[in-house]
Write a protein that holds these residues in place. Structure first.
Motif, short mmCIF file in Angstrom:
data_model
loop_
_atom_site.label_atom_id
_atom_site.label_comp_id
_atom_site.label_asym_id
_atom_site.label_seq_id
_atom_site.Cartn_x
_atom_site.Cartn_y
_atom_site.Cartn_z
N VAL A 98 1.07 16.51 -4.28
CA VAL A 98 1.50 15.11 -4.22
C VAL A 98 0.59 14.37 -3.25
O VAL A 98 0.39 14.81 -2.11
N TYR A 99 0.01 13.29 -3.71
CA TYR A 99 -0.95 12.53 -2.91
C TYR A 99 -0.48 11.09 -2.84
O TYR A 99 -0.04 10.53 -3.84
N ARG A 100 -0.58 10.49 -1.63
CA ARG A 100 0.00 9.17 -1.46
C ARG A 100 -0.96 8.27 -0.70
O ARG A 100 -1.67 8.73 0.20
N GLN A 101 -0.99 7.02 -1.07
CA GLN A 101 -1.79 6.04 -0.34
C GLN A 101 -1.02 4.72 -0.35
O GLN A 101 -0.27 4.44 -1.30
N THR A 102 -1.20 3.93 0.71
CA THR A 102 -0.52 2.64 0.76
C THR A 102 -1.50 1.54 1.14
O THR A 102 -2.56 1.79 1.71
N ALA A 103 -1.13 0.32 0.80
CA ALA A 103 -1.88 -0.87 1.21
C ALA A 103 -0.83 -1.92 1.56
O ALA A 103 0.15 -2.08 0.83
N ASP A 104 -1.04 -2.60 2.68
CA ASP A 104 -0.06 -3.62 3.08
C ASP A 104 -0.40 -4.95 2.45
O ASP A 104 -1.50 -5.47 2.64
N ILE A 105 0.56 -5.47 1.69
CA ILE A 105 0.39 -6.81 1.13
C ILE A 105 0.85 -7.81 2.20
O ILE A 105 2.02 -7.81 2.59
N ALA A 106 -0.10 -8.58 2.73
CA ALA A 106 0.22 -9.59 3.75
C ALA A 106 -0.44 -10.90 3.34
O ALA A 106 -1.51 -10.89 2.72
N PHE A 107 0.21 -12.02 3.66
CA PHE A 107 -0.31 -13.32 3.23
C PHE A 107 -1.17 -13.94 4.31
O PHE A 107 -0.84 -13.87 5.50
N THR A 108 -2.25 -14.58 3.87
CA THR A 108 -3.09 -15.31 4.82
C THR A 108 -2.45 -16.68 5.03
O THR A 108 -1.91 -17.27 4.10
N ALA A 109 -2.55 -17.16 6.28
CA ALA A 109 -1.96 -18.47 6.60
C ALA A 109 -2.66 -19.55 5.79
O ALA A 109 -3.89 -19.52 5.64
N ALA A 110 -1.89 -20.50 5.29
CA ALA A 110 -2.47 -21.55 4.44
C ALA A 110 -3.30 -22.50 5.28
O ALA A 110 -3.03 -22.69 6.45
#
Lengths: 110, 164
Positions: A98-110
């Motif tokens: 089992v192999y796992r990877q993550t990426a954080d979805i974050a918003f850039t300030a407008a």
């Protein structure tokens, strides 16, 4: 790179509501079971068969693969970025790896 | 007097006739086994592909449209063949694409991949790389939440067997 090493690529700048493209790669031989070594020994089938994608802990996609997917499988798909939360991909192979990877979805300030 | 050569030629032709009739009967039978396909769609080449289509879509019509399957016309290396599947179908909670199936007719394991999606994915735009054994038709077929089935086909000439 070792088996199971994985990378997820998402855009650098994301605004809430964007439809983003997610690119993922995992290192894996994806052996079909039809090839032999140089010494003539059969190479048994060994491949990733299940891929689960979660976003903020919720399953958003699931892929069923066979050994017909190329070595070091790549996949890209879209995601509706509507919350700041981790995107996680879990790959499971035919030997229970089992192999796992993550990426954080974050918003850039407008 | 019938020469040996002429006899062989004639019997050979008759033999070919039998083979052709047999092949025709087989393809008609396979088409009948998959009731959803249109007559102009790629022929179902064998029982396995017929069974896969039947298991996935039952008797529902498999119509061409709302989907593109972008693949090279000639794949030099069957070990790495790029695939792009895109659709204009909606991805809303009410109407969405539940699954995308990728079927490579002449591969050892024709049902190569299934992509199960939810509305959170936002669109059908899948890219990957696959192995192909030899020249064949490739089918991308989507199953929607409403039960509609849409398909796109690509014929790919494979130079180097990528499946062993």
């Amino acid at each position: 790179m070792a088996i199971g090493e994985a990378r997820i690529r998402i855009p650098d700048r994301i605004t809430r509501g964007d439809l983003i493209t997610v690119n993922a790669i995992v290192m894996h031989p994806m052996d079909t079971g039809f090839f032999r070594t140089a010494e003539g020994k059969p190479i048994p089938a060994f491949f990733i068969r299940d891929v689960v994608v979660t976003y903020g802990g919720e399953q958003v996609a699931r892929f069923e693969w066979t050994s017909g997917v190329s070595k070091d499988p790549v996949v890209s798909f879209t995601l509706k970025a509507d919350k700041e939360a981790p995107l996680a991909i879990t790959w499971t192979d035919t030997k229970g790896g089992v192999y796992r990877q993550t990426a954080d979805i974050a918003f850039t300030a407008a | 007097m019938t020469s040996r050569r002429a006899f062989l030629q004639r019997s050979g032709l008759i033999g070919l006739g039998f083979v052709a009739a047999d092949a025709l009967a087989t393809s008609e039978r396979l088409l009948a086994a998959v009731p959803g396909l249109d007559p102009g769609d790629p022929e179902v080449p064998n029982e396995e592909v017929a069974r896969i289509l039947k298991d996935l879509f039952g008797d529902r019509p498999i119509r061409k449209g709302h989907l593109t399957l972008d693949m090279p016309v000639v794949a030099e290396d069957g070990r790495i063949v790029p695939v792009i599947i895109e659709s204009d179908l909606p991805m809303t909670p009410e109407h969405y694409v539940k699954a995308v199936h990728l079927i490579v007719d002449h591969n050892p394991d024709p049902h190569l991949a299934a992509y199960h999606l939810t509305p959170a994915i936002g669109s059908v735009a899948i890219q990957t790389r696959i192995k192909m054994k030899r020249t064949t038709w490739v089918r991308a077929i989507v199953d929607t939440s409403g039960g509609d089935v849409w398909a796109a086909y690509a014929h790919v000439n494979v130079s180097l067997n990528g499946c062993g």
